[in-house]
Enzyme design. Sequence first.
Site, PDB file in Angstrom:
ATOM      1  N   HIS A  74       0.848  -1.192   0.000  1.00  0.00           N
ATOM      2  CA  HIS A  74       0.000   0.000   0.000  1.00  0.00           C
ATOM      3  C   HIS A  74       0.883   1.241   0.000  1.00  0.00           C
ATOM      4  O   HIS A  74       1.985   1.229   0.553  1.00  0.00           O
ATOM      5  CB  HIS A  74      -0.983  -0.008   1.176  1.00  0.00           C
ATOM      6  CG  HIS A  74      -0.368  -0.042   2.535  1.00  0.00           C
ATOM      7  ND1 HIS A  74       0.043   1.091   3.186  1.00  0.00           N
ATOM      8  CD2 HIS A  74      -0.106  -1.066   3.387  1.00  0.00           C
ATOM      9  CE1 HIS A  74       0.517   0.769   4.377  1.00  0.00           C
ATOM     10  NE2 HIS A  74       0.456  -0.543   4.527  1.00  0.00           N
ATOM     11  N   ASP A  76      -0.313   4.359   0.975  1.00  0.00           N
ATOM     12  CA  ASP A  76      -0.747   5.335   1.977  1.00  0.00           C
ATOM     13  C   ASP A  76      -0.061   5.046   3.305  1.00  0.00           C
ATOM     14  O   ASP A  76       0.513   3.962   3.495  1.00  0.00           O
ATOM     15  CB  ASP A  76      -2.268   5.300   2.155  1.00  0.00           C
ATOM     16  CG  ASP A  76      -2.779   3.930   2.583  1.00  0.00           C
ATOM     17  OD1 ASP A  76      -2.244   2.910   2.096  1.00  0.00           O
ATOM     18  OD2 ASP A  76      -3.687   3.859   3.425  1.00  0.00           O
ATOM     19  N   ASP A 106       6.329   0.997   7.031  1.00  0.00           N
ATOM     20  CA  ASP A 106       4.932   0.597   6.724  1.00  0.00           C
ATOM     21  C   ASP A 106       4.333   1.590   5.738  1.00  0.00           C
ATOM     22  O   ASP A 106       3.646   2.516   6.154  1.00  0.00           O
ATOM     23  CB  ASP A 106       4.132   0.541   8.010  1.00  0.00           C
ATOM     24  CG  ASP A 106       2.738  -0.009   7.810  1.00  0.00           C
ATOM     25  OD1 ASP A 106       2.466  -0.577   6.743  1.00  0.00           O
ATOM     26  OD2 ASP A 106       1.918   0.125   8.721  1.00  0.00           O
ATOM     27  N   GLU A 138      -5.169   1.610   2.283  1.00  0.00           N
ATOM     28  CA  GLU A 138      -5.131   0.391   3.107  1.00  0.00           C
ATOM     29  C   GLU A 138      -5.309   0.720   4.574  1.00  0.00           C
ATOM     30  O   GLU A 138      -5.912  -0.026   5.322  1.00  0.00           O
ATOM     31  CB  GLU A 138      -3.798  -0.349   2.884  1.00  0.00           C
ATOM     32  CG  GLU A 138      -3.751  -1.744   3.482  1.00  0.00           C
ATOM     33  CD  GLU A 138      -3.240  -1.811   4.924  1.00  0.00           C
ATOM     34  OE1 GLU A 138      -3.364  -2.862   5.547  1.00  0.00           O
ATOM     35  OE2 GLU A 138      -2.725  -0.794   5.429  1.00  0.00           O
ATOM     36  N   GLU A 139      -4.761   1.863   4.992  1.00  0.00           N
ATOM     37  CA  GLU A 139      -4.769   2.201   6.415  1.00  0.00           C
ATOM     38  C   GLU A 139      -6.111   2.775   6.890  1.00  0.00           C
ATOM     39  O   GLU A 139      -6.308   2.968   8.087  1.00  0.00           O
ATOM     40  CB  GLU A 139      -3.662   3.218   6.724  1.00  0.00           C
ATOM     41  CG  GLU A 139      -2.239   2.725   6.442  1.00  0.00           C
ATOM     42  CD  GLU A 139      -1.726   1.729   7.462  1.00  0.00           C
ATOM     43  OE1 GLU A 139      -2.511   1.281   8.322  1.00  0.00           O
ATOM     44  OE2 GLU A 139      -0.542   1.384   7.389  1.00  0.00           O
ATOM     45  N   GLU A 163       4.368  -6.042   3.731  1.00  0.00           N
ATOM     46  CA  GLU A 163       4.101  -5.395   5.029  1.00  0.00           C
ATOM     47  C   GLU A 163       5.226  -5.733   6.015  1.00  0.00           C
ATOM     48  O   GLU A 163       5.909  -6.749   5.863  1.00  0.00           O
ATOM     49  CB  GLU A 163       2.772  -5.911   5.607  1.00  0.00           C
ATOM     50  CG  GLU A 163       1.547  -5.456   4.836  1.00  0.00           C
ATOM     51  CD  GLU A 163       1.049  -4.081   5.265  1.00  0.00           C
ATOM     52  OE1 GLU A 163       1.787  -3.374   5.992  1.00  0.00           O
ATOM     53  OE2 GLU A 163      -0.058  -3.718   4.842  1.00  0.00           O
ATOM     54  N   HIS A 348       3.394   2.668  12.601  1.00  0.00           N
ATOM     55  CA  HIS A 348       2.375   3.475  13.300  1.00  0.00           C
ATOM     56  C   HIS A 348       2.947   4.136  14.551  1.00  0.00           C
ATOM     57  O   HIS A 348       2.219   4.408  15.504  1.00  0.00           O
ATOM     58  CB  HIS A 348       1.135   2.625  13.680  1.00  0.00           C
ATOM     59  CG  HIS A 348       0.469   1.949  12.526  1.00  0.00           C
ATOM     60  ND1 HIS A 348      -0.817   1.443  12.592  1.00  0.00           N
ATOM     61  CD2 HIS A 348       0.888   1.699  11.266  1.00  0.00           C
ATOM     62  CE1 HIS A 348      -1.140   0.907  11.424  1.00  0.00           C
ATOM     63  NE2 HIS A 348      -0.115   1.042  10.608  1.00  0.00           N
TER      64      HIS A 348
HETATM   65 ZN   LIG Z   1       0.903  -1.487   6.354  1.00  0.00          ZN
END
Ligand SMILES: [Zn+2]
Length: 375
Positions: A74, A76, A106, A138-139, A163, A348
């Site tokens: 992903h 984003d 990520d 995706e997030e 990932e 994150h």
């Molecule tokens: Zn991710």
Amino acid sequence: MQLIPMLQRLIAANSISSVNSSIDQGNRVVIDLLANWLEGLGFTTEVMPLADPRKANLIATLGSGPGGLVLAGHTDTVPCDESQWRHDPFKLVEKDHRLYGLGTCDMKGFFPLVIEAVRHFVGQPLKQPLIILATADEESSMAGAQLLAAAGRPRARYALIGEPTGMKPINMHKGIMVEKLVIEGHSGHSSDPSLGRNAMETMHSVLGELLTLRNELRDNYHNPAFSVSYPTMNLGCIHGGNNPNRICGQCELGFEVRPLPGMDMAKLQETIRERVLPLQKRDGVVITIEHYCVPAFATAENSAMVEICESLTRHSCEAVSFATEAPYLKDLGMDVVILGPGNVEQAHQPDEYLALERIQPTIDFLIQLIGRCCL
Ligand SMILES: [Zn+2]
């Protein structure tokens, strides 16, 4: 372009996706950079726009025919709290043998490694296609993956999602159900309860029902592949009322359930409704529940992709408790494993980074994987 400058460009392009529209950004800059670089290597590219014109998926293909390999990620990132970062999150900083920046781990950082690996195959005729898939949202909503599912594309025999797994292959993850429950009562003067319908009192009963259900899920489902081996429920946030001397007119709860592979999410949502909705009649309130969910995932037994990734990494497959786009790619008919260079511990988080020592082993792994799947 070399790996570090590519990563600099990707990190500098803010591609935060969020359900909060005031911080939600597009990913088009990232998609266009990747499309440009991959076209330069001979790929055919297709940009697939989402309903929001600032957002798109990219399907870039080298070679043709059935079979082949998808390398997916992903584009984003989650939002970030800039004040907690030591550096600008949108500026790639190399320090202490690490590359810092929002999305390094990520997972925008995966794409330059893929491009480095792909260089080895330029000019070599592939027997089966190599597809680079870059998705949006995706997030936040999985809208990019859902669009691919609806379009029935791309198709390939194998898929790897990069990932952050610390280079270990993952063949199973839990699902995520995010639930927003709102109770509409009626406010009134606190001195006389008959003047209103207290939403907070109904919430008290709702919480009791949910905790009972949580314990039942914990006691009735079990999968030893997961470090937390049962389905979890988290009561995450609650808001309601505005003053002690008013009957609470509205109360809302956000909670999350993480089911195990094989659990029927529609049935679970039905169970939540059955437990909670009867309180409407009892208390004279209105309860609404909104869902957002990502299914749990497990590769098929005897998955060839599991075997390939286990033999290349010398690690057995493991299970994780975060969700990915894997169930959508599996539904498109692919044999999917999740494996990437970052560590989920750094995802994150403020000061997100990718360790430099992960770069070459990942490129080497990808070269071997492409060789096994496409030559
Ligand atoms: Zn991710």
